[in-house]
Scaffold this active site. Structure first.
Site, mmCIF file in Angstrom:
data_model
loop_
_atom_site.group_PDB
_atom_site.id
_atom_site.type_symbol
_atom_site.label_atom_id
_atom_site.label_comp_id
_atom_site.label_asym_id
_atom_site.label_seq_id
_atom_site.Cartn_x
_atom_site.Cartn_y
_atom_site.Cartn_z
ATOM 1 N N SER A 123 0.827 -1.217 0.000
ATOM 2 C CA SER A 123 0.000 0.000 0.000
ATOM 3 C C SER A 123 0.858 1.261 0.000
ATOM 4 C CB SER A 123 -0.888 -0.003 1.247
ATOM 5 O OG SER A 123 -1.466 1.260 1.465
ATOM 6 N N TYR A 146 -2.390 5.664 -4.259
ATOM 7 C CA TYR A 146 -3.474 6.629 -4.209
ATOM 8 C C TYR A 146 -2.949 7.850 -4.936
ATOM 9 C CZ TYR A 146 -6.139 4.108 -0.641
ATOM 10 O OH TYR A 146 -6.892 3.188 0.046
ATOM 11 N N THR A 172 -5.739 2.851 -7.023
ATOM 12 C CA THR A 172 -7.031 2.681 -6.357
ATOM 13 C C THR A 172 -7.947 3.827 -6.768
ATOM 14 O OG1 THR A 172 -6.017 1.499 -4.539
ATOM 15 C CG2 THR A 172 -8.171 2.462 -4.110
ATOM 16 N N LYS A 249 -7.910 -0.486 -9.384
ATOM 17 C CA LYS A 249 -8.572 -1.242 -8.296
ATOM 18 C C LYS A 249 -9.803 -0.470 -7.822
ATOM 19 C CE LYS A 249 -7.764 -3.054 -3.645
ATOM 20 N NZ LYS A 249 -8.345 -2.082 -2.729
ATOM 21 N N HIS A 273 -13.505 -2.317 -2.066
ATOM 22 C CA HIS A 273 -12.539 -1.882 -1.048
ATOM 23 C C HIS A 273 -12.843 -2.603 0.274
ATOM 24 C CE1 HIS A 273 -9.608 1.662 -0.680
ATOM 25 N NE2 HIS A 273 -9.530 1.100 0.497
HETATM 26 C C1 LIG Z 1 -7.058 -2.498 7.248
HETATM 27 C C2 LIG Z 1 -7.252 -2.313 5.779
HETATM 28 C C3 LIG Z 1 -6.507 -1.370 5.097
HETATM 29 C C4 LIG Z 1 -6.676 -1.201 3.725
HETATM 30 N N1 LIG Z 1 -5.875 -0.311 3.071
HETATM 31 C C5 LIG Z 1 -5.985 -0.203 1.726
HETATM 32 C C6 LIG Z 1 -5.088 0.631 1.008
HETATM 33 O O1 LIG Z 1 -4.194 1.260 1.574
HETATM 34 N N2 LIG Z 1 -5.241 0.732 -0.339
HETATM 35 C C7 LIG Z 1 -6.221 0.036 -1.009
HETATM 36 O O2 LIG Z 1 -6.327 0.139 -2.225
HETATM 37 N N3 LIG Z 1 -7.062 -0.803 -0.351
HETATM 38 C C8 LIG Z 1 -6.963 -0.937 0.990
HETATM 39 N N4 LIG Z 1 -7.787 -1.799 1.654
HETATM 40 C C9 LIG Z 1 -8.747 -2.624 0.891
HETATM 41 C C10 LIG Z 1 -8.106 -3.963 0.461
HETATM 42 O O3 LIG Z 1 -7.128 -3.759 -0.511
HETATM 43 C C11 LIG Z 1 -9.126 -4.952 -0.111
HETATM 44 O O4 LIG Z 1 -9.822 -4.331 -1.160
HETATM 45 C C12 LIG Z 1 -10.104 -5.541 0.898
HETATM 46 O O5 LIG Z 1 -9.543 -5.603 2.189
HETATM 47 C C13 LIG Z 1 -10.510 -6.936 0.448
HETATM 48 O O6 LIG Z 1 -11.482 -7.459 1.270
HETATM 49 P P1 LIG Z 1 -11.197 -8.549 2.433
HETATM 50 O O7 LIG Z 1 -10.506 -7.831 3.529
HETATM 51 O O8 LIG Z 1 -12.596 -8.971 2.792
HETATM 52 O O9 LIG Z 1 -10.382 -9.689 1.863
HETATM 53 C C14 LIG Z 1 -7.633 -1.976 3.026
HETATM 54 C C15 LIG Z 1 -8.384 -2.926 3.732
HETATM 55 C C16 LIG Z 1 -8.202 -3.107 5.083
HETATM 56 C C17 LIG Z 1 -9.003 -4.166 5.791
#
Ligand SMILES: Cc1cc2nc3c(=O)[nH]c(=O)nc-3n(C[C@H](O)[C@H](O)[C@H](O)COP(=O)(O)O)c2cc1C
Length: 391
Positions: A123, A146, A172, A249, A273
């Site tokens: 990330s 981002y 994203t 994404k 997300h």
């Molecule tokens: C704690 C956390 C932080 C996240 N941070 C980002 C991020 O920095 N950038 C991003 O594109 N998605 C982020 N996401 C979304 C994840 O990339 C992903 O789309 C999502 O967690 C998938 O679902 P799942 O947790 O049910 O497997 C984050 C998700 C979580 C749970």
């Protein structure tokens, strides 16, 4: 009833034997271990968490139609993602601040992924620098971006990613602003003082550590720094910056998928997300077929959100995904047992996928197709054809 004295070998039990944890056990153990607001930050979604629940529920609405008497003595899970080999079609979704749950943070995560041959997406808001993460990586590594208001920062991240050996950039596109995550607002969530978005400069760190009830410093940070004016026209600018493949994404419609493919984007992640952005959005799995159909093979299509089992992976592949990403289960494993926990979570998914392929008579990834599924609206109207060449 007394348990049997000898327990048959359990393919899920891992190197530590039968005491090794399954993903759900990791969730329970992580919840016990983490501070409440950190647990909520990871587990939660936006608004009423309709999308969070919906992503997961979508998987359970499909049932599998197994074929029998197929030679499944060997199931082949390896494939490629944007031309690079991976051991199985499951990668780690980009997630901010892994050090919230383990002192080694992203470097432990990426080491674990390397051990099992899985893709990692780091990330922008990592708590280890992208260079540190790249040094610890032995498997394929992509960087999530981002797009920030200060475009020179995005440009410098692109240059650093190229220099450090990242193989793709994941933009994203579902976060022009951060959605209201009510658990974080209620908790007045802020980062502990030792955790920072170390890929960014001091300007981007300011204010992240001073929480107050009713606000989330991460949401305020995003309101200040994310570029809500970024559009398709600006994507061309990003495209012109680099030869690295681009992946978008957070695409959930055929129209956006088509536009992305027309712009020469190489990959898409169909995603809500993890239910953390638009609450009430269509479940990622339900959006997958229209996106796959729209791009007609011009982009590799991945999906994430709610993948917890090998059978979930199989269902996503049957609907046309090239691979899935998993998020929260990776952080549960990391919280409980560092790199070993992440490795265990990933290899359990790998074992479960192999089992699901064997039990549905699909020994290779290219034998997994729509015929495998009964759709949510009842029995699919599958045409009956001879398939002597299936195995
Ligand atoms: C704690 C956390 C932080 C996240 N941070 C980002 C991020 O920095 N950038 C991003 O594109 N998605 C982020 N996401 C979304 C994840 O990339 C992903 O789309 C999502 O967690 C998938 O679902 P799942 O947790 O049910 O497997 C984050 C998700 C979580 C749970």
């Amino acid at each position: 009833m007394t348990p049997p004295s000898t327990v048959p070998a359990d393919p899920h039990s891992g190197p530590e034997g039968p005491t090794a944890l399954l993903p759900r056990d990791y969730a329970a153990a992580a919840r016990e271990r983490l501070d409440g607001p950190v647990w909520d930050y990871i587990a939660g979604g936006s608004g009423d968490e309709v999308s969070l629940r919906g992503d997961r529920a979508a998987y359970d609405r499909y049932r599998l139609r197994p074929r029998v008497l197929v030679d499944v003595s060997h199931c082949e899970l390896s494939t490629t993602l944007l031309g690079r080999p991976v051991a199985f079609p499951v990668g780690i979704a980009p997630m901010a601040y892994h050090r919230l749950v383990h002192p080694e943070g992203e470097t432990a995560t990426v080491r674990a992924a390397g051990e099992v041959g899985a893709l990692t997406i780091a990330s922008t808001f990592a708590s280890k620098t992208l260079e540190e993460t790249a040094r610890a990586a032995t498997g394929p590594l992509w960087l999530q971006l981002y797009v920030l208001r200060r475009r020179e920062i995005t440009e410098s991240l692109v240059r650093r990613a190229e220099a450090a050996g990242y193989r793709a950039l994941v933009i994203t596109v579902d976060t022009p602003r951060m959605a209201r995550r009510e658990r974080d607002l209620r908790n007045g969530f802020s980062l502990p003082s030792h955790i920072r978005p170390v890929n960014l400069d001091a300007d981007h760190t300011a204010g992240l550590h001073r929480g107050r009830s009713g606000s989330s410093t991460l949401a305020e940070h995003s309101a200040r720094h994310h570029d809500a004016a970024f559009t398709w026209e600006d994507l061309a600018w990003l495209r012109s910056l680099t030869d690295l493949p681009l992946v978008l994404k957070g695409v959930l419609t055929a129209q956006d998928a088509l536009r992305a493919a027309d712009l020469g984007v190489e990959g898409l992640v169909v995603s809500t997300h993890g239910g953390r952005q638009l609450d009430g959005a269509v479940a990622a799995l339900d959006a997958l077929p229209e996106v796959v159909a729209a791009v007609e093979g011009r982009c590799e299509v991945l999906v994430d959100g709610g993948v917890r089992r090998g059978t979930d992976v199989l269902k996503a592949l049957a609907l046309g995904a090239r691979a899935v990403l998993v998020g929260r289960p990776v952080l549960w494993g990391l919280a409980v047992d560092g790199a070993a926990g992440v490795e265990q979570v990933l290899s359990t998914l790998q074992d479960e996928l192999a089992e699901a392929m064997a039990l549905t008579g699909r020994p290779r990834l290219d034998t997994i197709d729509r015929e495998l599924l009964n759709g949510p609206s009842g029995f699919a109207n599958h045409s009956i054809t001879h398939d002597r060449d299936m195995a």
